[in-house]
Design a protein around this motif. Structure first.
Motif, short mmCIF file in Angstrom:
data_model
loop_
_atom_site.label_atom_id
_atom_site.label_comp_id
_atom_site.label_asym_id
_atom_site.label_seq_id
_atom_site.Cartn_x
_atom_site.Cartn_y
_atom_site.Cartn_z
N LYS A 271 0.83 -1.27 -0.02
CA LYS A 271 -0.02 -0.04 0.18
C LYS A 271 0.94 1.20 0.14
O LYS A 271 0.57 2.31 -0.66
CB LYS A 271 -0.88 -0.10 1.38
CG LYS A 271 -2.15 -1.01 1.02
CD LYS A 271 -3.13 -0.20 -0.05
CE LYS A 271 -4.10 -1.11 -0.43
NZ LYS A 271 -5.13 -0.55 -1.59
N ILE A 272 1.86 1.24 0.56
CA ILE A 272 2.92 2.37 0.62
C ILE A 272 3.39 2.41 -0.73
O ILE A 272 3.66 3.81 -1.05
CB ILE A 272 4.18 2.01 1.76
CG1 ILE A 272 3.47 2.19 2.96
CG2 ILE A 272 5.25 3.15 1.59
CD1 ILE A 272 4.45 1.89 4.41
N GLN A 273 3.84 1.50 -1.31
CA GLN A 273 4.26 1.65 -2.83
C GLN A 273 3.30 2.16 -3.74
O GLN A 273 3.44 3.27 -4.40
CB GLN A 273 4.71 0.34 -3.20
CG GLN A 273 5.44 0.19 -4.67
CD GLN A 273 6.78 1.10 -4.65
OE1 GLN A 273 7.66 0.87 -3.84
NE2 GLN A 273 6.74 1.71 -5.80
N GLU A 274 2.11 1.66 -3.45
CA GLU A 274 0.94 2.19 -4.52
C GLU A 274 0.74 3.79 -4.08
O GLU A 274 0.54 4.56 -5.09
CB GLU A 274 -0.16 1.48 -3.96
CG GLU A 274 -0.33 -0.03 -4.29
CD GLU A 274 -1.61 -0.64 -4.16
OE1 GLU A 274 -2.48 0.05 -3.51
OE2 GLU A 274 -1.79 -1.76 -4.31
N LEU A 275 1.09 4.11 -2.92
CA LEU A 275 0.75 5.72 -2.44
C LEU A 275 1.76 6.48 -3.15
O LEU A 275 1.62 7.35 -3.81
CB LEU A 275 0.81 5.92 -0.83
CG LEU A 275 0.77 7.21 -0.48
CD1 LEU A 275 -0.36 7.90 -1.08
CD2 LEU A 275 0.86 7.27 1.00
N GLY A 276 2.99 5.80 -3.22
CA GLY A 276 4.20 6.57 -3.55
C GLY A 276 3.75 6.54 -5.22
O GLY A 276 4.39 7.66 -5.72
N ASP A 277 3.56 5.74 -5.64
CA ASP A 277 3.46 5.67 -7.14
C ASP A 277 2.40 6.51 -7.54
O ASP A 277 2.61 7.23 -8.72
CB ASP A 277 3.08 4.22 -7.65
CG ASP A 277 4.36 3.17 -7.49
OD1 ASP A 277 5.41 3.71 -7.24
OD2 ASP A 277 4.06 1.87 -7.73
N GLN A 278 1.42 6.76 -6.87
CA GLN A 278 0.33 7.44 -7.25
C GLN A 278 0.75 9.22 -7.11
O GLN A 278 0.52 10.01 -7.88
CB GLN A 278 -0.95 7.22 -6.44
CG GLN A 278 -1.85 6.09 -6.82
CD GLN A 278 -3.02 6.09 -6.22
OE1 GLN A 278 -3.81 7.16 -6.32
NE2 GLN A 278 -3.61 5.03 -5.96
N VAL A 279 1.43 9.39 -6.01
CA VAL A 279 2.02 10.76 -5.92
C VAL A 279 2.85 11.25 -6.89
O VAL A 279 3.04 12.11 -7.43
CB VAL A 279 2.60 10.78 -4.47
CG1 VAL A 279 3.22 12.23 -4.27
CG2 VAL A 279 1.48 10.74 -3.43
N ALA A 280 3.84 10.16 -7.04
CA ALA A 280 4.85 10.35 -8.17
C ALA A 280 4.39 10.64 -9.63
O ALA A 280 4.63 11.53 -10.18
CB ALA A 280 5.86 9.26 -8.19
N TYR A 281 3.20 9.96 -10.01
CA TYR A 281 2.42 9.93 -11.26
C TYR A 281 1.87 11.27 -11.21
O TYR A 281 1.81 12.10 -12.31
CB TYR A 281 1.38 9.09 -11.34
CG TYR A 281 0.76 9.20 -12.74
CD1 TYR A 281 1.08 8.47 -13.97
CD2 TYR A 281 -0.72 9.86 -12.54
CE1 TYR A 281 0.34 9.02 -14.91
CE2 TYR A 281 -1.39 9.77 -13.46
CZ TYR A 281 -1.05 9.51 -14.86
OH TYR A 281 -1.74 9.69 -15.90
N GLU A 282 1.13 11.74 -10.16
CA GLU A 282 0.43 13.11 -10.11
C GLU A 282 1.58 14.25 -10.20
O GLU A 282 1.20 15.17 -11.15
CB GLU A 282 -0.39 13.35 -9.13
CG GLU A 282 -1.39 12.30 -8.91
CD GLU A 282 -2.55 12.33 -10.09
OE1 GLU A 282 -2.67 13.45 -10.34
OE2 GLU A 282 -3.25 11.29 -10.58
N ALA A 283 2.62 14.08 -9.45
CA ALA A 283 3.62 15.22 -9.29
C ALA A 283 4.24 15.36 -11.04
O ALA A 283 4.40 16.52 -11.35
CB ALA A 283 4.71 14.75 -8.39
#
Length: 349
Positions: A264-276
Motif C-alpha cells: 500500500k505504501i508503494q501504491e501511495l508513492g507511485d500515485q503521488v509520483a505520477y500526479e507530481a
C-alpha cells in the motif's frame, strides 16, 4: 506575542493537529492525534488520567485515543465541522499552558484556500473556516482556551520558506512543494524565494488514509485494535518488531500484514509520483512535507532522479508547516527550536 494574547500556528490536518508557539524564546511544537467519538467517557475507568469530554451545541464528544468507534476525519468537510473545532481546542490543551485568550493561525488545503481556476483566494471557504473555529464549545469540568481571532493560511507552501531563503535560489528557480497528508495531496510551484506561486494542484482522494484504511482492516482481521491512531502508529513503526507484536494479537498474520502495508505504501508513492510528474515535469527543486513525506520519498526520488539531493524531505516533515508559520508570524526573537512532541504515542518522525 503578549501574555494575554498569545498566537498559535496550527496545521490542523485530518490525522493529526500540529501546533507551534513561542515560549520564553523557544519555538515549541506538539503533535496531537485526532481520535474523537460521540458521547462522554467515564472518569472512573481511567485511574487518574485526564478526561476530555466536550460539548458542541447539544452534541457530546470525547477524546478516545484508541477507540475503534472514532469518528472519521478523512474527508474534506472536516475542515468546517465539529471535529475540526474539537481537534483545534484539544491541541491547545496539549500545550500545557494555562487557558487564556488566544489568536490562532490555521490552514486550509490548497484547493480550498485558492480557487483552482484562477489561483485567487477563495474568500468564502476561508471565512467558513474562520466562523467554524469561532463557535462555542465547552469542556466538562475544565476550562478551554478562548479563540478571539482566526487567521487562515494555505497548506504546504509556507513549509519550505526557510529552505528557500537559505538555498541561494534565483528568480528563475522553480520549487515544487509536495504535501502528502492524511486526506489530501497538495502541490504548488514556488518561483524564486517565494516571489510567486505559479501553479497549484490538489487531490482529495490521495493521502496516507489509503494506507491507514487498509491497515485498519488488516488489524481487525487479526483480532487487534483497529483504531485510526493505532493503525497510523503501526505504519510509522512497522520496522519495530517489539511494537508490531504488541499491537497485532494474531502473530501468525504479522508477516502478511507487514507485506500488505508495504504494498500500500508503494501504491501511495507511485500515485503521488505520477500526479507530481503530470503537474510539474521539470522543477529545479522538490520539497516533501506532511505526515506521508517519508512514505513517498523513495518514489519521488526515483521520479525526479536527475535532481539528486535537490529532492529534499524537510526535517520533521509532519510538523514543518506549523513551525514555519509560527516563525513567519513571530513577534519575538526565537533563540532555539525544540523537537516536536507527539501526544501519547511517541515523537514526531
Amino acid at each position: 506575542m503578549t501574555a494575554t494574547r498569545m498566537k498559535f500556528a496550527i496545521d490542523d490536518g485530518s490525522t493529526n493537529v500540529k501546533i507551534s508557539w513561542i515560549e520564553n524564546g523557544t519555538l515549541k511544537t506538539v503533535v496531537s492525534p485526532n481520535s474523537f467519538r460521540k458521547d462522554w467517557k467515564s472518569a472512573a475507568l481511567l485511574r487518574g488520567q485526564a478526561v476530555y469530554n466536550y460539548t458542541i451545541g447539544t452534541t457530546k464528544y470525547t477524546y478516545d485515543a484508541t477507540s475503534d468507534k472514532a469518528l472519521s476525519t478523512t474527508h474534506i468537510e472536516y475542515q468546517y465541522d465539529d471535529l475540526n473545532l474539537l481537534a483545534v481546542h484539544h491541541a491547545l490543551l496539549q500545550t500545557g499552558l494555562t487557558p487564556r485568550d488566544v489568536e490562532v493561525i490555521v490552514t486550509l488545503p490548497i484547493t480550498q484556500f485558492y480557487r483552482p481556476d484562477d489561483c485567487q483566494r477563495n474568500d468564502e471557504r476561508i471565512e467558513a473556516k474562520r466562523r467554524n473555529l469561532m463557535r462555542d464549545i465547552t469542556l466538562n469540568k475544565g476550562e478551554l482556551f478562548r479563540i478571539v481571532d482566526v487567521h487562515v493560511m494555505p497548506e504546504s507552501l509556507p513549509a519550505a520558506l526557510s529552505h528557500l531563503l537559505n538555498s541561494n535560489v534565483n528568480e528563475f528557480t522553480k520549487s515544487l512543494v509536495i504535501d502528502c497528508g492524511g486526506t489530501t495531496l497538495d502541490m504548488g510551484v514556488i518561483v524564486g524565494e517565494f516571489d510567486d506561486v505559479s501553479a497549484i494542484y490538489g487531490n482529495n482522494e490521495i493521502g496516507v488514509a489509503m494506507v491507514t484504511d487498509a491497515t485498519r482492516k488488516l488489524l481487525a482481521a487479526a483480532d487487534s485494535d483497529s483504531s485510526y491512531l493505532v493503525a497510523n502508529e503501526l505504519i510509522k513503526r512497522r520496522h519495530d518488531a517489539d511494537f508490531v507484536r504488541s499491537v497485532i494479537n494474531d502473530e501468525s498474520q504479522i508477516e502478511e500484514i507487514l507485506r500488505k502495508i508495504e504494498i500500500k505504501i508503494q501504491e501511495l508513492g507511485d500515485q503521488v509520483a505520477y500526479e507530481a510528474k503530470k503537474f510539474a515535469k521539470n522543477p529545479n527543486r522538490v520539497y516533501l512535507v506532511g505526515g506521508g513525506a517519508h512514505l513517498i520519498e523513495a518514489a519521488l526520488r526515483q521520479a525526479y532522479a536527475t535532481l539528486g539531493d535537490r529532492v529534499v524531505t524537510l526535517d520533521n516533515p509532519q510538523s514543518a508547516l506549523s513551525r514555519e508559520i509560527c516563525l513567519y508570524h513571530a513577534e519575538t526573537e526565537v533563540e532555539q527550536v525544540a523537537s516536536p512532541q507527539m501526544v501519547e504515542v511517541g515523537d514526531d518522525e
